[in-house]
Write a protein that holds these residues in place. Structure first.
Motif, PDB file in Angstrom:
ATOM      1  N   ASN A 147       0.833  -1.204   0.000  1.00 22.17           N
ATOM      2  CA  ASN A 147       0.000   0.000   0.000  1.00 22.17           C
ATOM      3  C   ASN A 147       0.868   1.253   0.000  1.00 22.17           C
ATOM      4  OD1 ASN A 147      -2.321  -1.562   0.157  1.00 22.17           O
ATOM      5  ND2 ASN A 147      -2.326  -1.534   2.391  1.00 22.17           N
ATOM      6  N   LYS A 148       1.969   1.210   0.737  1.00 20.69           N
ATOM      7  CA  LYS A 148       2.902   2.337   0.834  1.00 20.69           C
ATOM      8  C   LYS A 148       4.321   1.809   0.820  1.00 20.69           C
ATOM      9  CE  LYS A 148       0.165   5.881   1.481  1.00 20.69           C
ATOM     10  NZ  LYS A 148       0.014   6.841   0.404  1.00 20.69           N
ATOM     11  N   ILE A 149       5.192   2.550   0.189  1.00 19.27           N
ATOM     12  CA  ILE A 149       6.620   2.274   0.249  1.00 19.27           C
ATOM     13  C   ILE A 149       7.241   3.484   0.928  1.00 19.27           C
ATOM     14  CG2 ILE A 149       8.736   1.837  -1.033  1.00 19.27           C
ATOM     15  CD1 ILE A 149       6.877   0.658  -3.251  1.00 19.27           C
ATOM     16  N   ILE A 150       7.798   3.245   2.099  1.00 17.79           N
ATOM     17  CA  ILE A 150       8.335   4.321   2.927  1.00 17.79           C
ATOM     18  C   ILE A 150       9.829   4.411   2.702  1.00 17.79           C
ATOM     19  CG2 ILE A 150       8.613   5.176   5.283  1.00 17.79           C
ATOM     20  CD1 ILE A 150       6.131   3.281   5.933  1.00 17.79           C
ATOM     21  N   CYS A 151      10.276   5.514   2.145  1.00 18.42           N
ATOM     22  CA  CYS A 151      11.696   5.756   1.917  1.00 18.42           C
ATOM     23  C   CYS A 151      12.231   6.582   3.082  1.00 18.42           C
ATOM     24  CB  CYS A 151      11.904   6.501   0.606  1.00 18.42           C
ATOM     25  SG  CYS A 151      11.272   5.601  -0.823  1.00 18.42           S
ATOM     26  N   ILE A 152      13.456   6.283   3.507  1.00 21.54           N
ATOM     27  CA  ILE A 152      13.996   6.948   4.692  1.00 21.54           C
ATOM     28  C   ILE A 152      14.730   8.241   4.372  1.00 21.54           C
ATOM     29  CG2 ILE A 152      14.154   4.794   5.978  1.00 21.54           C
ATOM     30  CD1 ILE A 152      17.269   5.078   5.499  1.00 21.54           C
ATOM     31  N   SER A 153      14.861   8.567   3.076  1.00 22.09           N
ATOM     32  CA  SER A 153      15.526   9.811   2.692  1.00 22.09           C
ATOM     33  C   SER A 153      15.064  10.197   1.293  1.00 22.09           C
ATOM     34  CB  SER A 153      17.052   9.657   2.717  1.00 22.09           C
ATOM     35  OG  SER A 153      17.479   8.792   1.677  1.00 22.09           O
ATOM     36  N   ASP A 154      15.313  11.447   0.917  1.00 26.34           N
ATOM     37  CA  ASP A 154      14.979  11.899  -0.436  1.00 26.34           C
ATOM     38  C   ASP A 154      15.784  11.119  -1.471  1.00 26.34           C
ATOM     39  OD1 ASP A 154      13.146  13.823   0.469  1.00 26.34           O
ATOM     40  OD2 ASP A 154      14.741  15.305   0.750  1.00 26.34           O
ATOM     41  N   GLN A 155      17.045  10.817  -1.144  1.00 24.79           N
ATOM     42  CA  GLN A 155      17.893  10.061  -2.069  1.00 24.79           C
ATOM     43  C   GLN A 155      17.359   8.646  -2.278  1.00 24.79           C
ATOM     44  OE1 GLN A 155      20.385  11.010  -4.098  1.00 24.79           O
ATOM     45  NE2 GLN A 155      20.235   8.945  -4.901  1.00 24.79           N
ATOM     46  N   ALA A 156      16.861   8.024  -1.208  1.00 27.01           N
ATOM     47  CA  ALA A 156      16.280   6.690  -1.340  1.00 27.01           C
ATOM     48  C   ALA A 156      15.051   6.739  -2.241  1.00 27.01           C
ATOM     49  CB  ALA A 156      15.921   6.124   0.031  1.00 27.01           C
ATOM     50  N   LEU A 157      14.229   7.790  -2.104  1.00 25.45           N
ATOM     51  CA  LEU A 157      13.058   7.954  -2.969  1.00 25.45           C
ATOM     52  C   LEU A 157      13.485   8.139  -4.419  1.00 25.45           C
ATOM     53  CD1 LEU A 157      10.003   8.306  -3.406  1.00 25.45           C
ATOM     54  CD2 LEU A 157      10.307  10.729  -2.887  1.00 25.45           C
ATOM     55  N   THR A 158      14.470   8.988  -4.657  1.00 19.40           N
ATOM     56  CA  THR A 158      14.960   9.214  -6.022  1.00 19.40           C
ATOM     57  C   THR A 158      15.463   7.921  -6.641  1.00 19.40           C
ATOM     58  OG1 THR A 158      15.552  11.498  -5.509  1.00 19.40           O
ATOM     59  CG2 THR A 158      16.653  10.496  -7.399  1.00 19.40           C
ATOM     60  N   SER A 159      16.212   7.148  -5.861  1.00 18.94           N
ATOM     61  CA  SER A 159      16.740   5.876  -6.341  1.00 18.94           C
ATOM     62  C   SER A 159      15.610   4.912  -6.697  1.00 18.94           C
ATOM     63  CB  SER A 159      17.645   5.279  -5.258  1.00 18.94           C
ATOM     64  OG  SER A 159      18.123   4.032  -5.634  1.00 18.94           O
ATOM     65  N   LEU A 160      14.605   4.850  -5.841  1.00 20.48           N
ATOM     66  CA  LEU A 160      13.461   3.975  -6.074  1.00 20.48           C
ATOM     67  C   LEU A 160      12.696   4.401  -7.324  1.00 20.48           C
ATOM     68  CD1 LEU A 160      11.742   1.605  -4.953  1.00 20.48           C
ATOM     69  CD2 LEU A 160      10.398   3.342  -3.753  1.00 20.48           C
ATOM     70  N   VAL A 161      12.433   5.693  -7.464  1.00 15.99           N
ATOM     71  CA  VAL A 161      11.701   6.210  -8.625  1.00 15.99           C
ATOM     72  C   VAL A 161      12.494   5.978  -9.918  1.00 15.99           C
ATOM     73  CG1 VAL A 161      10.868   8.338  -9.733  1.00 15.99           C
ATOM     74  CG2 VAL A 161      10.312   7.865  -7.337  1.00 15.99           C
ATOM     75  N   ASN A 162      13.806   6.165  -9.850  1.00 14.47           N
ATOM     76  CA  ASN A 162      14.642   5.934 -11.039  1.00 14.47           C
ATOM     77  C   ASN A 162      14.556   4.487 -11.502  1.00 14.47           C
ATOM     78  OD1 ASN A 162      15.485   8.583 -11.149  1.00 14.47           O
ATOM     79  ND2 ASN A 162      17.422   8.194 -10.096  1.00 14.47           N
ATOM     80  N   PHE A 163      14.376   3.580 -10.584  1.00 14.32           N
ATOM     81  CA  PHE A 163      14.328   2.171 -10.959  1.00 14.32           C
ATOM     82  C   PHE A 163      12.928   1.704 -11.310  1.00 14.32           C
ATOM     83  CE2 PHE A 163      14.381  -2.435 -10.043  1.00 14.32           C
ATOM     84  CZ  PHE A 163      15.366  -2.801 -10.935  1.00 14.32           C
ATOM     85  N   HIS A 164      11.926   2.100 -10.509  1.00 18.88           N
ATOM     86  CA  HIS A 164      10.563   1.592 -10.682  1.00 18.88           C
ATOM     87  C   HIS A 164       9.606   2.580 -11.326  1.00 18.88           C
ATOM     88  CE1 HIS A 164      10.991  -2.246  -8.718  1.00 18.88           C
ATOM     89  NE2 HIS A 164      11.592  -1.673  -7.695  1.00 18.88           N
ATOM     90  N   ASN A 212       5.431   6.653  -8.379  1.00 17.40           N
ATOM     91  CA  ASN A 212       4.317   5.922  -7.802  1.00 17.40           C
ATOM     92  C   ASN A 212       3.774   6.753  -6.647  1.00 17.40           C
ATOM     93  OD1 ASN A 212       2.686   4.191  -6.281  1.00 17.40           O
ATOM     94  ND2 ASN A 212       3.918   2.398  -6.789  1.00 17.40           N
ATOM     95  N   ASP A 213       2.482   6.995  -6.628  1.00 17.86           N
ATOM     96  CA  ASP A 213       1.872   7.793  -5.562  1.00 17.86           C
ATOM     97  C   ASP A 213       1.952   7.111  -4.201  1.00 17.86           C
ATOM     98  OD1 ASP A 213       1.241   9.838  -7.300  1.00 17.86           O
ATOM     99  OD2 ASP A 213      -0.762   9.057  -7.740  1.00 17.86           O
ATOM    100  N   ASN A 214       2.275   5.836  -4.180  1.00 12.92           N
ATOM    101  CA  ASN A 214       2.388   5.115  -2.908  1.00 12.92           C
ATOM    102  C   ASN A 214       3.743   5.309  -2.243  1.00 12.92           C
ATOM    103  OD1 ASN A 214      -0.178   4.133  -3.203  1.00 12.92           O
ATOM    104  ND2 ASN A 214       0.473   2.219  -4.126  1.00 12.92           N
ATOM    105  N   ASN A 215       4.691   5.961  -2.920  1.00  8.35           N
ATOM    106  CA  ASN A 215       6.013   6.200  -2.343  1.00  8.35           C
ATOM    107  C   ASN A 215       5.973   7.463  -1.489  1.00  8.35           C
ATOM    108  OD1 ASN A 215       6.751   4.118  -4.033  1.00  8.35           O
ATOM    109  ND2 ASN A 215       7.759   5.413  -5.525  1.00  8.35           N
ATOM    110  N   ILE A 216       6.425   7.345  -0.245  1.00  9.08           N
ATOM    111  CA  ILE A 216       6.492   8.511   0.636  1.00  9.08           C
ATOM    112  C   ILE A 216       7.841   8.510   1.359  1.00  9.08           C
ATOM    113  CG2 ILE A 216       3.986   8.663   0.969  1.00  9.08           C
ATOM    114  CD1 ILE A 216       4.399   7.374   3.742  1.00  9.08           C
ATOM    115  N   VAL A 217       8.213   9.673   1.857  1.00  8.02           N
ATOM    116  CA  VAL A 217       9.448   9.791   2.629  1.00  8.02           C
ATOM    117  C   VAL A 217       9.084  10.057   4.087  1.00  8.02           C
ATOM    118  CG1 VAL A 217      11.550  11.135   2.993  1.00  8.02           C
ATOM    119  CG2 VAL A 217      10.756  10.705   0.663  1.00  8.02           C
TER     120      VAL A 217
END
Length: 169
Positions: free
Chosen positions: A30-47, A50-55
């Motif tokens: 339901n949600k993918i919780i990233c622990i930093s902005d860089q982790a979110l960027t890395s996740l978005v670059n790969f996948h 996604n509106d389910n990604n939050i920091v």
């Protein structure tokens, strides 16, 4: 169900055959919780976006650092501390090899444990640093140890977000 995403899980991304499985697994949350902005960027670059990604940033409880402590150090010693699992990524080796370049009153406290502990202990022994390096193991009194530390170092080959560095501050 949420899934915490830490940068550093990218080793799977080298497996071309794993990408479809990985993408499918991420759609199950339901949600993918990233622990930093860089982790979110890395996740978005790969996948992809996604509106389910939050920091939600990692944090520390400052109240643990306000308690008085019993000093266990020799005031003539200068304490360098690293808190990390003993694995290749964390690179305690560099700190151990640098210690002989510092004055003899500089001591190194390595807090943590892991698969490389024996290897690191052998390195300390081979450099005759047994009287200057202390292996503390896994601890639950980190704030008290950090309050007695002069320098906190996070020596890593790579790091998504070093919470130990924030605790050291």
């Amino acid at each position: 169900v949420g899934y915490p995403y830490h940068e550093g899980q990218e080793y799977r991304r080298d497996w071309w055959w794993y990408k479809p499985i990985d993408k499918w697994m991420y759609t199950r949350y339901n949600k993918i919780i990233c622990i930093s902005d860089q982790a979110l960027t890395s996740l978005v670059n790969f996948h992809g976006k996604n509106d389910n990604n939050i920091v939600i940033y990692n944090g520390i409880n400052l109240n643990k650092y306000l308690k008085p402590i019993k000093d266990i150090t020799n005031k003539k010693e200068f304490i360098i501390t690293m808190i990390a699992g003993f694995r290749y990524q964390k690179d305690q080796d560099t700190l151990i090899r640098a210690l002989p370049l510092l004055p003899a009153n500089y001591k190194l406290w390595l807090i943590g444990d892991g698969e490389r502990r024996h290897e690191l202990e052998n390195l300390v022994s081979s450099l005759s640093l047994g009287n200057r390096v202390e292996f503390w193991g896994i601890r639950n009194d980190i704030p008290q140890l950090l309050k007695q530390t002069d320098i906190v170092v996070l020596s890593s080959h790579w790091e998504g977000f070093g919470l130990a560095a924030v605790e050291g501050m």
